[in-house]
Design a protein around this motif. Structure first.
Motif, PDB file in Angstrom:
ATOM      1  N   GLY A 316       0.537  -1.408  -0.049  1.00  0.00           N
ATOM      2  CA  GLY A 316       0.577   0.087  -0.214  1.00  0.00           C
ATOM      3  C   GLY A 316       1.278   1.645  -0.299  1.00  0.00           C
ATOM      4  N   ALA A 317       0.366   2.688   0.549  1.00  0.00           N
ATOM      5  CA  ALA A 317       0.794   3.473   0.166  1.00  0.00           C
ATOM      6  C   ALA A 317       0.588   4.008   1.374  1.00  0.00           C
ATOM      7  N   ALA A 318       0.973   5.327   1.653  1.00  0.00           N
ATOM      8  CA  ALA A 318       0.311   6.799   2.770  1.00  0.00           C
ATOM      9  C   ALA A 318       0.986   8.305   1.963  1.00  0.00           C
ATOM     10  N   THR A 324       2.192  14.460  -0.144  1.00  0.00           N
ATOM     11  CA  THR A 324       3.999  13.724   0.037  1.00  0.00           C
ATOM     12  C   THR A 324       3.478  12.383   0.782  1.00  0.00           C
ATOM     13  N   PRO A 325       4.671  11.575   0.162  1.00  0.00           N
ATOM     14  CA  PRO A 325       4.790  10.167   0.492  1.00  0.00           C
ATOM     15  C   PRO A 325       4.868  10.701   2.201  1.00  0.00           C
ATOM     16  N   ILE A 326       3.826   9.881   3.215  1.00  0.00           N
ATOM     17  CA  ILE A 326       4.614  10.345   4.478  1.00  0.00           C
ATOM     18  C   ILE A 326       5.954   9.801   4.884  1.00  0.00           C
ATOM     19  N   LEU A 327       6.128   8.615   4.171  1.00  0.00           N
ATOM     20  CA  LEU A 327       7.986   8.245   4.723  1.00  0.00           C
ATOM     21  C   LEU A 327       8.998   8.414   4.239  1.00  0.00           C
ATOM     22  N   ASP A 328       9.002   9.753   3.312  1.00  0.00           N
ATOM     23  CA  ASP A 328       9.826  10.809   2.706  1.00  0.00           C
ATOM     24  C   ASP A 328       9.790  11.959   3.706  1.00  0.00           C
ATOM     25  N   VAL A 329       9.025  12.448   5.104  1.00  0.00           N
ATOM     26  CA  VAL A 329       8.286  13.060   5.392  1.00  0.00           C
ATOM     27  C   VAL A 329       9.443  13.183   6.339  1.00  0.00           C
ATOM     28  N   GLN A 330      10.745  14.868   6.458  1.00  0.00           N
ATOM     29  CA  GLN A 330      11.834  14.289   7.420  1.00  0.00           C
ATOM     30  C   GLN A 330      11.315  14.992   8.464  1.00  0.00           C
ATOM     31  N   PRO A 331      11.519  14.729   9.958  1.00  0.00           N
ATOM     32  CA  PRO A 331      11.056  14.921  11.189  1.00  0.00           C
ATOM     33  C   PRO A 331      11.884  16.296  11.163  1.00  0.00           C
ATOM     34  N   TYR A 341      -2.946   9.934   5.402  1.00  0.00           N
ATOM     35  CA  TYR A 341      -3.814   9.221   4.225  1.00  0.00           C
ATOM     36  C   TYR A 341      -3.304   7.662   4.063  1.00  0.00           C
ATOM     37  N   VAL A 342      -3.306   6.587   4.669  1.00  0.00           N
ATOM     38  CA  VAL A 342      -2.966   5.844   4.220  1.00  0.00           C
ATOM     39  C   VAL A 342      -3.509   4.294   4.110  1.00  0.00           C
ATOM     40  N   GLY A 343      -3.704   3.960   3.158  1.00  0.00           N
ATOM     41  CA  GLY A 343      -3.891   1.988   2.538  1.00  0.00           C
ATOM     42  C   GLY A 343      -3.675   1.959   1.306  1.00  0.00           C
ATOM     43  N   SER A 344      -5.173   1.515   0.917  1.00  0.00           N
ATOM     44  CA  SER A 344      -4.375   1.136  -0.586  1.00  0.00           C
ATOM     45  C   SER A 344      -4.058   2.212  -1.813  1.00  0.00           C
ATOM     46  N   LYS A 345      -3.069   1.504  -2.573  1.00  0.00           N
ATOM     47  CA  LYS A 345      -2.232   2.070  -3.320  1.00  0.00           C
ATOM     48  C   LYS A 345      -3.841   3.135  -4.192  1.00  0.00           C
ATOM     49  N   ILE A 351      -6.461  10.564  -3.566  1.00  0.00           N
ATOM     50  CA  ILE A 351      -6.093  11.283  -2.441  1.00  0.00           C
ATOM     51  C   ILE A 351      -5.185  12.232  -2.641  1.00  0.00           C
ATOM     52  N   ALA A 352      -4.155  12.165  -3.407  1.00  0.00           N
ATOM     53  CA  ALA A 352      -2.416  12.574  -3.795  1.00  0.00           C
ATOM     54  C   ALA A 352      -2.877  13.295  -4.852  1.00  0.00           C
ATOM     55  N   ARG A 353      -3.502  13.363  -5.742  1.00  0.00           N
ATOM     56  CA  ARG A 353      -3.545  13.737  -6.766  1.00  0.00           C
ATOM     57  C   ARG A 353      -4.435  14.832  -6.508  1.00  0.00           C
ATOM     58  N   VAL A 354      -5.691  14.424  -5.989  1.00  0.00           N
ATOM     59  CA  VAL A 354      -6.584  15.718  -5.177  1.00  0.00           C
ATOM     60  C   VAL A 354      -5.550  17.109  -4.800  1.00  0.00           C
ATOM     61  N   LEU A 355      -5.254  16.427  -3.148  1.00  0.00           N
ATOM     62  CA  LEU A 355      -4.242  16.948  -2.488  1.00  0.00           C
ATOM     63  C   LEU A 355      -3.432  17.929  -2.899  1.00  0.00           C
ATOM     64  N   SER A 356      -2.825  16.967  -4.111  1.00  0.00           N
ATOM     65  CA  SER A 356      -1.674  18.163  -4.340  1.00  0.00           C
ATOM     66  C   SER A 356      -1.497  19.016  -5.400  1.00  0.00           C
ATOM     67  N   GLY A 357      -2.961  19.102  -6.130  1.00  0.00           N
ATOM     68  CA  GLY A 357      -4.191  19.735  -7.399  1.00  0.00           C
ATOM     69  C   GLY A 357      -4.031  20.744  -6.844  1.00  0.00           C
TER      70      GLY A 357
END
Ligand code: FBP
Length: 357
Positions: A316-318, A324-331, A341-345, A351-357
């Motif tokens: 999956g993905a988040a 932005t992918p959660i795993l790329d976020v540098q704390p 937002y986490v779950g099926s890719k 939703i990522a397209r909507v959020l980044s648009g």
């Protein structure tokens, strides 16, 4: 032995039924059903990948902590442990007795493992220094997540992520992004289920048996069949989300069933099994602007990155509120919050397209 490579003694090959995480069956009828234990699974994993035994010691500590938390939680209503402790934490929230108990237990086992450099916990404002000299791992944890469920004894989570010290060159101890974790897991308490993701080696679920061993490794892969998918979010808050998130919900809500427990570990447990998406969006349209949470509610290092890591290993993905992918976020700080937002890719990508648009 220090941090040098441990040479595993020669061992007999793993029985193929165990190697696949399936139940063991001797030829012919069996009187009882015996399962592969978590420790056996992990020993073979470490051996197969020529890894050190240090991680086993760390995992043993986390398992011991989880079993003790599970015990205190199960008996909590009778012993008066499910209520408030009477103090307020650094986030200004009332501290529950169980939060303190779970924190004490976890820190004890992490200390005695000798393998942890420092830990970051939801229950401690400061980084918990443990073994700067000889430790090998950084542990980020929330020992009892899902506070609104605690007074009822309903499911909560013990969530953790693990990163490893730099073995080449000096260690700077900086805060790690989720993509640099080597493992992440969650115990859903008091259900006796444990899910662990190992970097590039999948997400595995275990169940507690009658001897309190976690057993029967089962590989978790998010189902592709959208018929089973679920949406999980706090429906009471939907009109406080960004308009584009509300519109996305409007367009999609009829397609999936809706489930919400109010405890990240429990809700994400269902998503891992059934597919779909859990979301905790940023709160930006609250009628009382003081209650807006533009950065989101969940903590990046020991909540969002933990489930995102498990989700990635299950296919999956988040993403966060910017797509932005959660795993790329540098704390930037230990207790940083994020939307999630986490779950099926396919759903997360949409939703990522909507959020980044
Ligand atoms: P706590 O750290 O206060 O427990 O908050 C985290 C959490 O309980 C998550 O486990 C859960 O997904 C979310 O908050 C639920 O929040 P809400 O009650 O706003 O739906």
């Amino acid at each position: 032995m220090g941090s040098g490579m441990f040479i595993w003694p020669k061992r007999p090959p793993l029985p193929s039924s165990f190697a696949q995480g399936a139940r063991h069956r001797d030829e012919g009828e069996t009187m009882i059903r015996l399962e592969q234990t978590f420790m056996n699974f992990l020993l073979y994993h470490q051996e197969r990948h020529n890894r050190s035994y240090h991680f086993l010691i760390l995992m043993d500590a986390l398992i011991s902590a989880a079993k003790h938390i599970e015990h205190y939680y199960l008996t909590g209503a009778l012993k008066g442990n499910l209520g408030l402790a009477g103090n307020v934490n650094v986030q200004g929230e009332d501290v529950l007795r169980m939060d303190q108990i779970a924190q004490e237990i976890t820190v004890h086992y992490l200390r005695t493992s000798g393998r942890v450099i420092h830990a970051i916990s939801e229950e401690s404002e400061k980084i918990i220094q443990i073994n700067a000299e000889n430790g090998r791992y950084f542990v980020y944890f929330d020992p009892l997540d899902g506070s609104s469920n605690v007074p009822h004894g309903l499911p909560v989570g013990f969530l953790f992520g693990v990163a490893k010290r730099s073995l080449e060159g000096p260690e700077d101890g900086h805060l790690r992004a989720g993509k640099d974790y080597i493992a992440a897991g969650m115990f859903v308490i008091p259900t006796g289920t444990f899910t662990l993701a190992l970097k590039d080696a999948g997400t595995w679920r275990f169940h507690i048996d009658e001897t309190m061993d976690f057993v029967r490794p089962t590989r978790m892969i998010l189902p592709e069949d959208a018929k089973e998918w679920e949406l999980s979010f706090n429906a009471a808050s939907r009109y406080t989300y960004a308009q584009k998130v509300q519109d996305w919900i409007e367009r999609n809500q009829q397609k999936y069933v809706f489930r919400y427990l109010g405890s990240l570990a429990g809700d994400f447990h269902r998503i891992l099994s059934n597919g779909g998406m859990f979301m905790y969006p940023a709160i930006v349209n609250h009628p009382n602007p003081k209650k807006n949470r533009p950065q989101g509610k969940l903590r990046l290092m020991y909540e969002a990155a933990v489930v995102s890591f498990m989700c990635r290993e299950a296919g999956g993905a988040a993403v966060d509120e910017t797509g932005t992918p959660i795993l790329d976020v540098q704390p930037k700080e230990p207790h940083q919050r994020t939307a999630l937002y986490v779950g099926s890719k396919p759903l997360v990508d949409d939703i990522a397209r909507v959020l980044s648009g």
